[in-house]
Design a protein around this motif. Structure first.
Motif, short mmCIF file in Angstrom:
data_model
loop_
_atom_site.label_atom_id
_atom_site.label_comp_id
_atom_site.label_asym_id
_atom_site.label_seq_id
_atom_site.Cartn_x
_atom_site.Cartn_y
_atom_site.Cartn_z
N ARG A 1 5.18 3.86 2.14
CA ARG A 1 4.63 2.60 1.68
C ARG A 1 4.61 1.59 2.83
N GLN A 2 3.74 0.61 2.69
CA GLN A 2 3.55 -0.40 3.74
C GLN A 2 3.37 -1.76 3.09
N GLU A 3 4.14 -2.75 3.59
CA GLU A 3 3.96 -4.11 3.11
C GLU A 3 2.90 -4.79 3.96
N ALA A 4 2.01 -5.52 3.33
CA ALA A 4 0.89 -6.12 4.06
C ALA A 4 1.36 -7.12 5.11
N TYR A 5 2.52 -7.74 4.90
CA TYR A 5 2.98 -8.75 5.85
C TYR A 5 3.61 -8.15 7.09
N LYS A 6 3.92 -6.89 7.05
CA LYS A 6 4.56 -6.26 8.20
C LYS A 6 3.49 -5.69 9.12
N GLN A 7 3.55 -6.10 10.37
CA GLN A 7 2.57 -5.59 11.32
C GLN A 7 2.93 -4.19 11.79
N GLN A 8 4.23 -3.89 11.76
CA GLN A 8 4.65 -2.58 12.24
C GLN A 8 4.26 -1.51 11.22
N ASN A 9 3.68 -0.44 11.72
CA ASN A 9 3.27 0.66 10.85
C ASN A 9 4.48 1.42 10.35
N LEU B 1 0.85 -1.18 0.00
CA LEU B 1 0.00 0.00 0.00
C LEU B 1 0.89 1.23 0.00
N PHE B 2 0.43 2.26 -0.68
CA PHE B 2 1.23 3.46 -0.85
C PHE B 2 0.37 4.70 -0.61
N TRP B 3 1.03 5.75 -0.17
CA TRP B 3 0.45 7.09 -0.22
C TRP B 3 1.32 7.95 -1.12
N TYR B 4 0.67 8.55 -2.12
CA TYR B 4 1.35 9.48 -3.01
C TYR B 4 0.79 10.88 -2.77
N LYS B 5 1.65 11.86 -2.97
CA LYS B 5 1.28 13.26 -2.81
C LYS B 5 1.38 13.93 -4.18
N GLN B 6 0.38 14.72 -4.53
CA GLN B 6 0.42 15.48 -5.78
C GLN B 6 0.20 16.96 -5.46
N PRO B 7 1.27 17.74 -5.36
CA PRO B 7 1.13 19.18 -5.10
C PRO B 7 0.64 19.88 -6.36
N ARG C 1 7.59 13.04 9.47
CA ARG C 1 6.31 13.50 10.04
C ARG C 1 5.12 12.65 9.55
N PHE C 2 5.38 11.72 8.66
CA PHE C 2 4.31 10.92 8.07
C PHE C 2 4.31 9.52 8.66
N SER C 3 3.16 9.04 9.04
CA SER C 3 3.06 7.68 9.54
C SER C 3 1.71 7.11 9.09
N VAL C 4 1.63 5.78 9.12
CA VAL C 4 0.38 5.14 8.71
C VAL C 4 -0.18 4.34 9.86
N ASN C 5 -1.48 4.13 9.80
CA ASN C 5 -2.15 3.19 10.69
C ASN C 5 -2.73 2.10 9.80
#
Lengths: 114, 113
Positions: free
Chosen positions: B50-58, B34-40, B63-67
């Motif tokens: 980005r986040q891998e589905a198998y990793k439990q750690q966020n 999963l990814f977050w992209y920014k478009q200014p 300054r950016f973090s995911v839940n």
């Protein structure tokens, strides 16, 4: 040095014309993509090439034809342009196409068909 | 087919405050990213995190973090200490076995001075 560069940045043309958008990447990647962003900012994959071979071809009118002369280039040619083709077109590249690979995007080409 | 939903078309936050952007997705796959992209306003698409589905750690990037809640298929982005330069359209995206990015409809974030 721009990693993924598209030309032109802006393109205004009349209905019925044929136009091309060029894309070049200097990252040494082997996979390149074209995405379309519509007026509501929705982004959708159009094509994907890996090592110059077409691997994704979404439901896109056959007026759109991608051409990859080498791994560093993926151009988009559009025939008989229609008003509905107006959008921002993004080129992107990645090393491989696996799920974990980051895609690097160009700055987009705003196409306006009048 | 995968779908990605961003239910907040627009959000605003005061400078230096924290804001959370929501994203849910639907998939039957187990291994994906999963990814977050920014478009200014410049239009450039920039990968934020980005986040891998198998990793439990966020995942966190400054300054950016995911839940990431895999069971709930939820992937929200938290921006701490918001800055004026964070004003942009933010897109959540999914990439799995289809090997292509599937984007949500985007959230326009405005940071107010």
């Amino acid at each position: 040095d721009t990693a993924v560069s598209q030309t032109p940045k802006y393109l205004v043309t009349q209905m019925g014309n044929d136009k091309s958008i060029k894309c070049e990447q200097n990252l040494g990647h082997d996979t390149m993509y074209w995405y379309k962003q519509d007026s509501k900012k929705f982004l959708k994959i159009m094509f994907s090439y890996n090592n110059k071979e077409l691997i994704i071809n979404e439901t896109v009118p056959n007026r759109f034809s991608p051409k990859s002369p080498d791994k560093a280039h993926l151009n988009l040619h559009i025939n008989s342009l229609e008003l509905g083709d107006s959008a921002v077109y993004f080129c992107a590249s990645s090393q491989g196409d696996r799920a974990n690979t980051e895609a690097f995007f160009g700055q987009g080409t705003r196409l306006t068909v009048v | 087919a995968q779908t990605v939903t961003q239910s907040q078309p627009e959000m605003s936050v005061q400078e230096a405050e924290t804001v959370t952007l929501s994203c849910t997705y639907d998939t039957s796959e187990n291994n994906y990213y999963l990814f977050w992209y920014k478009q200014p306003p410049s239009r450039q698409m920039i990968l934020v995190i980005r986040q891998e589905a198998y990793k439990q750690q966020n995942a966190t990037e400054n300054r950016f973090s995911v839940n990431f809640q895999k069971a709930a298929k939820s992937f929200s982005l938290k921006i701490s200490d918001s800055q004026l330069g964070d004003t942009a359209m933010y897109f959540c995206a999914f990439k799995g076995s289809a090997r292509q990015l599937t984007f949500g409809s985007g959230t326009q974030l405005t940071v107010l001075p």
